[in-house]
Scaffold this motif. Structure first.
Motif: not given
Lengths: 284, 365, 303
Positions: B272-287, B306-312
């Motif tokens: 997700v964006a610049d965050w990479e993590t492990q997906a659960p086994a039953d997660a759908p593939q692709g987009r 985590g996801l890069a963000g900026e506090v507003k």
């Protein structure tokens, strides 16, 4: 004229409001109240003795009886029809409802004379069923039956027109609730529907009755003006008036005017007390 | 995605209590508008079941089918083993509480409550004194003692609602149906009546089905929740189950505040964006679409995961802290419980936001 | 019933989504929607039988009877000078009376809804008097007021104005019976007129006249038109309250309904039916026309 409830209309033109009130009062007095006053003043113009004699004369009494009889037949029939029509139109969805509503409204846009004429076309001497009726010695035109039919045609929308919008407004939730509580169809109608529409029903019956007793044009066509037999009270008024018996005519007219006044009082009372239980969009 | 209960609905190993209500394959359309499409669900004896969904989801139609006020085009309803659809409304003995109460306006409160008893056939009809006792009992059950002589128009909304409930309970229904029972009440009264309704249900020992569009109400009150959308059943389960494991994106979104970001799953890898993590086994593939609750996040410094963000903006709102955070060009309103601003969170600062329990659903085509 | 209920959806209905032509609808709705309420058959039955006997059968007679004269004969019956004069008189005076009722009804409706003054409720109730007073009673009373020998009639006669037994007398009677229609049509609209809209207009600098013409009147127009058209329809058919004051002079003060009565007395059923049918058709046609206009105005008002 102190008057003037809501302030802002008057803030700019203080003299305007009383002017409008006076103008309205004048129109109402000259146009509406004066005729009512004349009926009673002319009826009593030769004293109470003349008046009493005029309304107790045999022809007058039989005219009253006939008027009551006609109304006693026409009004209940129209009430039953009104309830039935309101039930099927306000409680069910079906095709052709618009046609039914138009047919129910139709008499309101018809001349009373036409409402009498159509019965002559059916049952008059040269009407569709005229020969058959003569052969079987049945009299409808120039008889009480004809008066009743003409009166029914003129007055039948009153109850239905009052009930249909009200029942549509109320919806059928209460009836559905009664059914879920175990009530049968008849019980539901008797204990839920009828009490909910009772004031509107009374209102419709009141207007229907006033019109039935006061109807002139339609019954005049089918009556034949046979004195003591087919003259209702309004026709009796006409007969006397055409005979230049003005006191008699106005005496009989005063009875009808009183009927109108009583109706007005009861109707206004219903509107004040039970406005929530009458249908909002009312047409007369 | 269309969730269908896969469990065997004839037996319920978990609780062991018998099935009371079985609904199979109910379809109903109004003209061309399909209100219900092949809905199957069931309720156990004495269960409190919520039908939850947005308006137009068919939940009220389903309730009206159960009451007998609507006839389905197809399907079957059994109650206690009996074919319910062949019974007319008046023989079903369902206690129905209508959305706008449908109190009989020309009857007093007591007469309203007694109505179901007085319309019974003469043989089954309780005597006058029995009826009066029953009405008095019900009035005190719904905490309206002494108001039996009032007319509905003289009552507040909450009171009317309770009269409607008492009237429905008077016929000792085996199935209680409530259509948006709190819909017309203000928030304060709603919350009070909610607990109380649950108590009444427990005491009366009836199977209850109630319709609501308020997810908080459903999750708070019901034993199980059936979530409907567009006439179809999306999920059926206990409140904690459905909240923890929403069957699809709609259910996730409907059950609470949701943050949503697009992502990609490849094998067991979620990006997700610049965050990479492990997906659960039953997660759908692709987009995919990744969902997380705004309060289920952890804040970390930029070199963390985590996801890069900026506090507003940061604002303490009562017991919570609201943190407006720009992630991937979108503004998210995140929450942190406890009235303390987390470390390293201040307007203008860059940080990482790590969703604690992300849910992954296939992206819509 | 359940065997019918568990049939799969769409079974027996044409396959394929609504193509053109017959049977294009995927699912033919029944002519009456299912309802749990009982009594549909009974109530519809009563309604249909009653309407059939009281309205449809008699009106069929009215619609068919004239044609025994042939198209030609009907035309001649309707255009005979005396008949044509009566039609002109009835429709012309009815239109004039309805038009005068517009300002009168507005005035009274406005006064009743906007101001409170002693006797307001009584005045409100009395608006319906022309409805409640039987027409024959109104007829002889109006005649008694406006006859040349009566005070008002005498007064008018001093200025050379003939009231009773002239078109003016008919006009007065038609104004009398039409007034309540306009008042009762505009009253609810005046009552519900959004005060804030008026106040907004005031804050924007509109004076009383501008408010009345630019804000109130457009809102009121559909109701006013409906009231005027009802008054018109009633006036065209009115008999009892007119017949005494009219004087019934051929070509001058004979109204259309009287022509029917006259033809019936001569046993000219077909002729009477022709006039009656024409009246119904014209009255209904003008109501439709006015309804259309009203709808148009209402739609414009909504934008």
């Amino acid at each position: 004229m102190t008057a003037v409830g809501r302030p802002f209309s008057q803030t700019r033109l203080p003299g305007f409001a009383p002017l409008l009130v006076i103008a309205s009062a004048t129109v109402m007095t000259v146009l509406v109240l004066l005729p009512l006053f004349v009926v009673f003043s002319d009826a009593f113009s030769k004293g109470i003795g003349h008046y009493l004699a005029a309304i107790t004369e045999p022809d007058a009494v039989s005219a009253m009886k006939l008027t009551l009889l006609v109304a006693a037949i026409a009004v209940p029939l129209n009430a039953v029809f009104g309830i039935a029509a309101a039930w099927c139109i306000a409680r069910f969805e079906f095709r052709g409802k618009g046609v039914l509503l138009t047919l129910i409204d139709l008499p309101f846009s018809m001349s009373p004379v036409v409402s009498g004429l159509v019965w002559v076309l059916l049952f008059g001497a040269q009407g569709w069923f005229g020969t058959w009726l003569i052969d079987h010695d049945v009299k409808i035109i120039f008889a009480t039956t004809g008066l009743v039919l003409a009166t029914i045609l003129v007055t039948f929308p009153f109850v239905a027109r009052e009930l249909i919008p009200l029942m549509q407004d109320q919806g059928s939730d209460e009836e559905a609730a009664a059914l879920t509580l175990g009530a049968g169809g008849f019980t539901t109608f008797w204990r839920i529907t009828l009490p909910n529409i009772r004031w509107a029903l009374l209102y419709g019956v009141l207007l229907c009755n006033a019109r039935a007793m006061g109807e002139f044009g339609a019954v005049s066509v089918v009556s034949g003006h046979i004195r003591g037999l087919t003259t209702t009270l309004p026709l009796h008024v006409e007969v006397l008036y055409n005979d230049y018996d003005f006191v008699g005519a106005f005496a009989a007219a005063s009875l009808l005017a009183s009927l109108g006044l009583v109706t007005l009082v009861l109707k206004t009372g219903l509107e004040w007390r039970h406005s929530g239980e009458l249908s909002a969009n009312r047409r007369h | 995605m269309n969730y269908r209960p896969t469990e065997d609905i004839d037996a319920d190993p978990a609780s062991g209590s018998p099935l009371a209500l079985e609904i199979r394959g109910i379809s109903k359309s109004f003209g061309r508008f399909p209100a219900l499409n092949n809905v199957s669900l069931h309720a156990r004896d004495k269960e409190f079941l919520a039908l939850l969904g947005p308006s137009g989801s068919g939940k009220t139609t389903l309730l009206r089918v159960l009451a007998g006020l609507e006839r389905p085009d197809a399907g079957e309803v059994r109650f206690a083993g009996e074919d319910f659809l062949s019974l007319p409304v008046r023989r079903r003995r369902v206690g129905m509480v209508f959305q706008h109460y449908a109190l009989f306006r020309h009857m007093t409160v007591a007469q309203n409550i007694a109505f179901g008893l007085t319309v019974r056939p003469r043989r089954e009809r309780p005597s006058k004194s029995e009826t009066a006792d029953r009405v008095a009992d019900l009035l005190s059950l719904v905490q309206l003692d002494g108001l039996g002589g009032r007319f509905p128009a003289q009552l507040s909304g909450g009171q009317r609602q309770r009269v409607a409930l008492a009237r429905a309970l008077a016929i000792e229904p085996s199935l209680l149906l409530l259509d948006e029972p709190f819909g017309a009440l203000d928030a304060q009264v709603r919350r009070e009546l909610r607990r109380w309704l649950r108590e009444v249900h427990d005491r009366a020992g009836v199977t209850t089905v109630f319709v609501t569009h308020d997810q908080e109400e459903a999750l708070d009150l019901a034993d199980r929740v059936a979530i409907l959308k567009d006439g179809e059943l999306r999920q059926l389960g206990a409140p904690n189950e459905v909240y923890a494991a929403p069957a699809d994106a709609f259910v996730y979104d409907f059950l609470g505040a949701a943050c949503r970001l697009p992502g990609v799953v490849e094998g067991r890898r979620l990006t997700v964006a610049d965050w990479e993590t492990q997906a659960p086994a039953d997660a759908p593939q692709g987009r995919v679409e990744v969902f997380f609750r705004p309060d289920e996040v952890m804040f970390a410094p930029l070199d963390g995961a985590g996801l890069a963000g900026e506090v507003k903006a940061v604002a303490v709102r009562g017991p919570d802290v609201r943190i407006e955070c720009l992630i991937e060009g979108r503004l998210f309103e995140l929450e942190s419980r406890g009235a303390v601003v987390p470390n390293g969170v201040a307007p203008g600062l860059a940080l990482r936001v790590k969703p604690l329990k992300p849910k992954i659903y296939a992206a819509k085509a | 019933m359940s065997d019918q209920a568990i049939l799969p959806r769409g079974l027996g209905a044409p396959l394929g989504a609504g193509g053109a032509g017959v049977g294009g609808r995927p699912r033919r709705a029944p002519w009456v929607a299912h309802s749990i309420l009982p009594g549909f058959g009974l109530s519809l039955g009563i309604t249909l039988v009653y309407l059939g006997a009281i309205v449809v059968l008699p009106l069929t007679a009215l619609a068919l009877r004239p044609w025994e004269l042939g198209l030609d004969g009907v035309w001649r019956a309707l255009t005979a000078p005396r008949v044509a004069a009566a039609f002109r008189l009835s429709f012309g005076l009815s239109a004039l009376a309805a038009l005068l009722n517009a300002p009168l009804g507005l005035l009274i409706g406005w006064t009743l809804t906007r101001y409170s003054f002693p006797g307001r409720r009584i005045m409100d109730a009395l608006v319906d008097l022309p409805f409640a007073l039987p027409t024959a009673v109104a007829g002889i009373a109006l005649t008694a007021i406006y006859a040349p020998t009566a005070p008002l009639g005498h007064f008018a006669a001093r200025f050379g104005i003939k009231t009773a037994f002239s078109p003016l007398g008919i006009f007065i009677a038609l104004v009398f019976i039409g007034l309540p229609f306009v008042v009762r049509s505009v009253q609810p609209v005046l009552q519900e007129l959004d005060r804030e809209v008026e106040e907004a207009a005031t804050t924007l600098g509109a004076n009383a006249f501008q408010r009345a013409v630019r804000v109130i009147l457009p809102t009121l127009a559909p109701a006013l038109i409906s009231g005027v058209s009802l008054a018109f329809a009633r006036a065209v058919g009115e008999y009892g309250s007119v017949i005494f004051i009219a004087g019934n002079m051929p070509m001058r003060t004979e109204i259309a309904p009287l022509i029917i009565v006259m033809k019936l007395e001569q046993y000219d059923y077909a002729g009477a039916a022709a006039v009656g049918l024409a009246m119904v058709v014209i009255a209904f046609g003008s109501l439709l026309l006015i309804n259309g206009l009203q709808l148009f105005l209402a739609r414009r008002g909504r934008v």
